[in-house]
Design a protein around this motif. Structure first.
Motif, mmCIF file in Angstrom:
data_model
loop_
_atom_site.group_PDB
_atom_site.id
_atom_site.type_symbol
_atom_site.label_atom_id
_atom_site.label_comp_id
_atom_site.label_asym_id
_atom_site.label_seq_id
_atom_site.Cartn_x
_atom_site.Cartn_y
_atom_site.Cartn_z
ATOM 1 N N LEU A 129 30.567 45.615 26.663
ATOM 2 C CA LEU A 129 29.900 44.354 26.300
ATOM 3 C C LEU A 129 30.744 43.122 26.595
ATOM 4 N N CYS A 130 32.044 43.113 26.283
ATOM 5 C CA CYS A 130 32.900 41.940 26.521
ATOM 6 C C CYS A 130 34.135 42.387 27.294
ATOM 7 N N GLY A 131 34.162 42.128 28.594
ATOM 8 C CA GLY A 131 35.283 42.540 29.438
ATOM 9 C C GLY A 131 36.334 41.448 29.519
ATOM 10 N N ALA A 132 37.581 41.799 29.137
ATOM 11 C CA ALA A 132 38.659 40.799 29.096
ATOM 12 C C ALA A 132 39.877 41.234 29.890
ATOM 13 N N ALA A 133 39.730 42.194 30.794
ATOM 14 C CA ALA A 133 40.896 42.707 31.511
ATOM 15 C C ALA A 133 41.384 41.764 32.606
ATOM 16 N N MET A 134 40.521 40.883 33.106
ATOM 17 C CA MET A 134 40.942 39.908 34.114
ATOM 18 C C MET A 134 41.504 38.680 33.422
ATOM 19 N N PRO A 135 42.704 38.211 33.782
ATOM 20 C CA PRO A 135 43.320 37.070 33.096
ATOM 21 C C PRO A 135 42.431 35.831 33.126
ATOM 22 N N GLY A 136 42.274 35.216 31.944
ATOM 23 C CA GLY A 136 41.540 33.956 31.852
ATOM 24 C C GLY A 136 40.053 34.065 31.994
ATOM 25 N N THR A 137 39.477 35.292 31.904
ATOM 26 C CA THR A 137 38.045 35.487 32.137
ATOM 27 C C THR A 137 37.468 36.465 31.124
ATOM 28 N N LEU A 138 36.224 36.214 30.714
ATOM 29 C CA LEU A 138 35.461 37.146 29.878
ATOM 30 C C LEU A 138 34.130 37.435 30.563
ATOM 31 N N TRP A 139 33.807 38.735 30.656
ATOM 32 C CA TRP A 139 32.503 39.151 31.177
ATOM 33 C C TRP A 139 31.654 39.548 29.979
ATOM 34 N N LEU A 140 30.549 38.847 29.744
ATOM 35 C CA LEU A 140 29.693 39.085 28.592
ATOM 36 C C LEU A 140 28.385 39.700 29.056
ATOM 37 N N THR A 141 28.040 40.871 28.493
ATOM 38 C CA THR A 141 26.833 41.606 28.875
ATOM 39 C C THR A 141 25.720 41.344 27.874
ATOM 40 N N SER A 165 41.140 40.560 23.125
ATOM 41 C CA SER A 165 42.091 39.445 23.147
ATOM 42 C C SER A 165 41.893 38.655 24.436
ATOM 43 N N PHE A 166 42.142 37.342 24.335
ATOM 44 C CA PHE A 166 41.869 36.451 25.464
ATOM 45 C C PHE A 166 42.844 35.279 25.425
ATOM 46 N N ARG A 167 43.315 34.884 26.603
ATOM 47 C CA ARG A 167 44.173 33.703 26.727
ATOM 48 C C ARG A 167 43.717 32.892 27.945
ATOM 49 N N GLN A 176 24.084 39.153 32.403
ATOM 50 C CA GLN A 176 25.499 38.764 32.321
ATOM 51 C C GLN A 176 25.662 37.252 32.244
ATOM 52 N N ILE A 177 26.742 36.851 31.580
ATOM 53 C CA ILE A 177 27.186 35.466 31.487
ATOM 54 C C ILE A 177 28.696 35.529 31.273
ATOM 55 N N TYR A 178 29.440 34.434 31.515
ATOM 56 C CA TYR A 178 30.898 34.533 31.578
ATOM 57 C C TYR A 178 31.567 33.383 30.837
ATOM 58 N N VAL A 179 32.832 33.626 30.486
ATOM 59 C CA VAL A 179 33.755 32.570 30.096
ATOM 60 C C VAL A 179 34.833 32.524 31.167
ATOM 61 N N GLU A 180 35.036 31.359 31.769
ATOM 62 C CA GLU A 180 36.006 31.223 32.854
ATOM 63 C C GLU A 180 36.950 30.065 32.550
ATOM 64 N N SER A 181 38.227 30.248 32.946
ATOM 65 C CA SER A 181 39.220 29.189 32.739
ATOM 66 C C SER A 181 40.099 28.953 33.960
ATOM 67 N N ASP A 182 39.916 29.765 35.007
ATOM 68 C CA ASP A 182 40.724 29.621 36.217
ATOM 69 C C ASP A 182 39.940 28.818 37.246
ATOM 70 N N PRO A 183 40.331 27.567 37.536
ATOM 71 C CA PRO A 183 39.560 26.753 38.489
ATOM 72 C C PRO A 183 39.607 27.291 39.908
ATOM 73 N N ASP A 184 40.586 28.149 40.214
ATOM 74 C CA ASP A 184 40.701 28.691 41.570
ATOM 75 C C ASP A 184 40.024 30.040 41.709
#
Length: 450
Positions: free
Chosen positions: A40-52, A85-87, A15-23
């Motif tokens: 493979l790419c989880g985007a259900a949490m706001p501002g975060t991507l879980w990459l498998t 989709s991701f924001r 796993q590796i991630y994309v994160e945008s929430d500093p808190d």
């Protein structure tokens, strides 16, 4: 198109991630794929991507591309492909390794993106599990961003068993909470935290007050109530519950006992004051100004020279580790008892120079727990008990006092003709110079000469 990341990145646990929430403390696996049909790419949490990834531990080839518009359709070289989709929730989006070991800034704007995640060699890498730096690379990945309105996630291509497993995992997750449900959950969590903090504060306060929470009356007493509390908290609470009449009797008893122990009860002006207190009559004018009381104590040759050691309270069990410990506050000005207070000036406010003054006495201030070897004048300790017993109902615990430099009514007849009257220097009129010690704002007037 730009490539903020291109090369090898290290993965742990696939796993590796994309994160945008500093808190944020990081994504959650189940919450990241909640309600999705694509793994493979989880985007259900706001501002975060879980990459498998297929590889469990080691370095993989990883590329991130940011496009101004949708890139061409999925290249046949890629065996797996999904879109979500991701924001970002802040301007600080980053590709982050497991446990934050390393990160790469992506420079994404706070807008809606479509994300395509592509993979190759997942099954072979999954079978090997770990890869050393000198071993051949087995899997590689491409992550693409471009501006686009939100749309449902989808699977573009699936060929490996490992990808099929993660697609199935995502479809078995319940849908994510709606924004209203998420706000309600956050509100309940915040309330639970506040309730827990309140309970910790109450637990500490209960311990601090000897195992029993004080009533509002006892909280408002102030003074030296803490001095008695450290010796006998049950007595403090009993006095608090006894009512004004019993409190008055306790104050009188304490004043008489203190004066007798200090050898002051046989002095005529002290005996007269004790008698007046016992009969409910006001004290003589001498006691209207505590500075005059201290002067009388200093000038009376009959005052015995008795000293007493600092009392050491018993040790109580420490506070519960879960109880709230108040944050230490900046040091407060020590209160000085007796004639030495007359030579002690209050500290100047920050930023103002401290005026120089002639020192007529030496003052020694110590900090920390009481030292039994230090001796204190017993007569000077008895006077505050006498003055405290003369206060209006409800009587307050004896407190350390500075000699009064305040001007208090009623003023003598001279004040009605000359202006204001200060007990330390007499009547005031508009004239030559100001009184240096009176702290009453209306008393800062020139003093009459002669």
């Amino acid at each position: 198109m730009r490539r903020p990341v291109e090369g090898e990145v290290h993965v742990h646990y696939g796993q590796i991630y994309v994160e945008s929430d500093p808190d944020s403390s990081g994504p959650d696996l189940a919450a990241s794929f909640a309600g999705q049909s694509a793994g493979l790419c989880g985007a259900a949490m706001p501002g975060t991507l879980w990459l498998t990834t297929g590889l469990h531990t080691g370095s993989v080839r990883f590329t991130v591309e940011v496009h101004d518009q949708a890139p061409p359709l999925l290249d046949p070289v890629w065996e797996e492909g999904v879109e979500v989709s991701f924001r970002p929730v802040s301007a600080g989006s980053m590709l982050v390794q497991w446990a934050g070991e390393a990160s790469w800034e992506l420079d994404l704007e706070e807008t809606d993106y479509r994300v395509r995640y592509c993979a190759k060699g997942m099954d072979e890498a999954h079978q090997q599990a770990a890869r050393l730096d000198d071993e051949r690379q087995l899997d590689r990945y491409l992550l693409q961003f471009w501006p686009a309105p939100p749309a449902p996630d989808r699977v573009l291509r699936q060929t490996s068993a490992n990808a099929a497993y993660w697609h199935d995992y995502a479809r078995r997750q319940p849908p994510p909470p709606t924004p209203a449900e998420r706000a309600e959950a956050e509100l309940l969590s915040r309330r639970a935290q506040e309730q827990a903090e309140q309970e910790r504060r109450l637990a500490y306060e209960r311990w601090d007050w000897g195992g029993q929470l004080p009533g509002q009356t006892l909280r408002d007493v102030g003074g030296n109530v803490r001095g008695l509390l450290s010796f006998d908290p049950a007595l403090v609470h009993a006095i608090d519950a006894s009512g004004p009449a019993a409190q008055r009797a306790v104050a009188l008893l304490a004043a008489r006992h203190a004066c007798e122990a200090a050898g002051l009860a046989q002095l005529d002006w002290i005996a007269t004051a004790l008698t007046a207190l016992a009969q409910g009559r006001p004290l003589s004018p001498l006691f209207d100004d505590s500075a005059r009381v201290w002067q009388a104590l200093e000038s009376d040759p009959r005052v015995p020279d008795r000293t007493v050691g600092r009392p050491v309270p018993p040790e109580w069990p420490p506070a519960d580790a879960g109880a709230h410990t108040p944050t230490p506050q900046p040091g407060q000005t020590p209160q000085i008892v007796g004639p030495a207070a007359a030579a002690t000036e209050l500290p100047s406010p920050p930023g103002q120079p401290t005026p120089l003054a002639r020192a007529t006495r030496t003052l020694k201030v110590t900090t920390g727990p009481p030292d039994p070897s230090l001796r204190m004048s017993q007569p000077h300790l008895a006077i505050p008990a006498l003055l405290g017993a003369a206060e209006a109902d409800p009587p307050k615990p004896t407190r350390s006092r500075r000699p009064s430099t305040r001007c208090t009514p009623p003023w003598p007849p001279a004040a009605r003709t000359t202006g204001h009257f200060c007990k330390r220097s007499g009547p005031y009129v508009r004239g030559v110079r100001k009184h240096p010690t009176c702290r009453r704002p209306s008393c800062r007037r020139p003093r009459q000469e002669g």
